[in-house]
Design a protein around this motif. Sequence first.
Motif, PDB file in Angstrom:
ATOM      1  N   ASP A   1       4.641  11.758   7.859  1.00 25.63           N
ATOM      2  CA  ASP A   1       4.048  13.088   7.987  1.00 25.63           C
ATOM      3  C   ASP A   1       4.841  13.968   8.954  1.00 25.63           C
ATOM      4  OD1 ASP A   1       3.388  11.397  10.033  1.00 25.63           O
ATOM      5  OD2 ASP A   1       1.291  12.020  10.176  1.00 25.63           O
ATOM      6  N   ALA A   2       5.242  13.401  10.109  1.00 21.66           N
ATOM      7  CA  ALA A   2       6.014  14.178  11.085  1.00 21.66           C
ATOM      8  C   ALA A   2       7.387  14.541  10.537  1.00 21.66           C
ATOM      9  CB  ALA A   2       6.158  13.394  12.388  1.00 21.66           C
ATOM     10  N   PHE A   3       8.022  13.609   9.811  1.00 27.09           N
ATOM     11  CA  PHE A   3       9.346  13.867   9.241  1.00 27.09           C
ATOM     12  C   PHE A   3       9.286  14.985   8.209  1.00 27.09           C
ATOM     13  CE2 PHE A   3      12.245  13.071   5.697  1.00 27.09           C
ATOM     14  CZ  PHE A   3      13.471  13.168   6.341  1.00 27.09           C
ATOM     15  N   GLU A   4       8.311  14.929   7.314  1.00 27.81           N
ATOM     16  CA  GLU A   4       8.197  15.953   6.276  1.00 27.81           C
ATOM     17  C   GLU A   4       7.876  17.314   6.881  1.00 27.81           C
ATOM     18  OE1 GLU A   4       8.981  15.772   3.231  1.00 27.81           O
ATOM     19  OE2 GLU A   4       9.389  13.621   3.174  1.00 27.81           O
TER      20      GLU A   4
ATOM     21  N   GLU B   1       0.859  -1.185   0.000  1.00 27.14           N
ATOM     22  CA  GLU B   1       0.000   0.000   0.000  1.00 27.14           C
ATOM     23  C   GLU B   1       0.900   1.241   0.000  1.00 27.14           C
ATOM     24  OE1 GLU B   1      -3.287   2.313   2.793  1.00 27.14           O
ATOM     25  OE2 GLU B   1      -2.861   0.198   3.148  1.00 27.14           O
ATOM     26  N   ASN B   2       0.880   1.978  -1.109  1.00 28.10           N
ATOM     27  CA  ASN B   2       1.760   3.128  -1.275  1.00 28.10           C
ATOM     28  C   ASN B   2       1.303   4.317  -0.436  1.00 28.10           C
ATOM     29  OD1 ASN B   2       3.504   1.960  -3.405  1.00 28.10           O
ATOM     30  ND2 ASN B   2       1.626   1.992  -4.601  1.00 28.10           N
ATOM     31  N   TRP B   3       2.195   5.348  -0.381  1.00 28.71           N
ATOM     32  CA  TRP B   3       1.875   6.543   0.400  1.00 28.71           C
ATOM     33  C   TRP B   3       0.627   7.247  -0.110  1.00 28.71           C
ATOM     34  CZ3 TRP B   3       3.786   6.958   4.932  1.00 28.71           C
ATOM     35  CH2 TRP B   3       5.079   6.541   5.226  1.00 28.71           C
ATOM     36  N   ASP B   4       0.388   7.164  -1.429  1.00 29.18           N
ATOM     37  CA  ASP B   4      -0.779   7.851  -1.998  1.00 29.18           C
ATOM     38  C   ASP B   4      -2.031   6.991  -1.954  1.00 29.18           C
ATOM     39  OD1 ASP B   4      -0.065   5.967  -3.829  1.00 29.18           O
ATOM     40  OD2 ASP B   4       0.125   7.322  -5.527  1.00 29.18           O
ATOM     41  N   THR B   5      -2.006   5.945  -1.105  1.00 25.68           N
ATOM     42  CA  THR B   5      -3.122   5.021  -0.850  1.00 25.68           C
ATOM     43  C   THR B   5      -3.401   4.095  -2.037  1.00 25.68           C
ATOM     44  OG1 THR B   5      -4.934   6.469  -1.610  1.00 25.68           O
ATOM     45  CG2 THR B   5      -4.198   6.725   0.687  1.00 25.68           C
ATOM     46  N   THR B   6      -2.594   4.131  -3.081  1.00 26.71           N
ATOM     47  CA  THR B   6      -2.740   3.153  -4.148  1.00 26.71           C
ATOM     48  C   THR B   6      -2.071   1.842  -3.733  1.00 26.71           C
ATOM     49  OG1 THR B   6      -0.701   3.913  -5.226  1.00 26.71           O
ATOM     50  CG2 THR B   6      -2.778   4.939  -5.916  1.00 26.71           C
TER      51      THR B   6
END
Length: 282
Positions: free
Chosen positions: A225-228, A97-102
């Motif tokens: 999300d926290a890292f970015e 499951e990729n970061w973009d939910t794909t």
Amino acid sequence: METRITWSQIILLAVFAACLAISVFALDIEKDSNGYLILTVAGSVLGWIFQDTIKSVAAFFYLRANGLLQIGDLITVPSRGIEGFVRTISLTTVTVENWDTTTSAFPTYILHSEHFKNSQRMLDGKTLGRLMQKAFIIDTGWFHPLTEMDVERLKMTLDVDECFIKHTIKTGALNMEVFRQYVYHWMMNNQHVIQQPRLIVRWLEQTDNGMPLQIFAYLSDTMFDAFEWRQSQIMEHIIKAMGWFDLQLYQSPSGYDASNSNLFITRQAADYRKKNEDNARL
């Protein structure tokens, strides 16, 4: 789910192997010389058809036996543009499951034959942090020695300890040198930046576009999300600090820059319409 899929595939392979063995005995190879030829051709054809499956099965046992892949691991496969969490692992297929939910599904053997990165230990806090590596290209036309006025202004602007101001910010020092030392000092005192295994702030080789300042650091915030968010805050502070040292990022001239330029070659504006009419008469 994974266990059920894996065992069903193992049983299917066992049944297939049993059927193949029965076929070999049925050919009675010892009595029929043509049996060897038939068996060789059949094995070659089956091997070619199921080559990806065979490689995936071997890769599955290799990855699991060495603890290289588990359900829920964050992995990156650069050659395939895949980055996300592993959702299923079977003898032949891995689903991510990729970061973009794909969702990406690919043969298991790819993780054995190609490079992939498993970042799960970092997310679990078993490493020193997540790597931040950025470069800011500085316009070298803004490099200059600090004047007494610059020194006084920086002393009032920078929120640093007196020791740094006393030993670093001096008249005649290059603003690019003091800026690099300020960035390093600021990151050393940032509670979200881990100083181990390394913290590097360095100038890279001069290019036609300027001189890059590279930041190489590890952040304690490892989740995406926290890292970015933390990385963006650090970048914004560095860009803001450039103005304090009279430095500018390099940017190639755009159409807006050309149309608003203060540079004029002649005082008289060109009359292209008149020139075109003269060429038409000729």
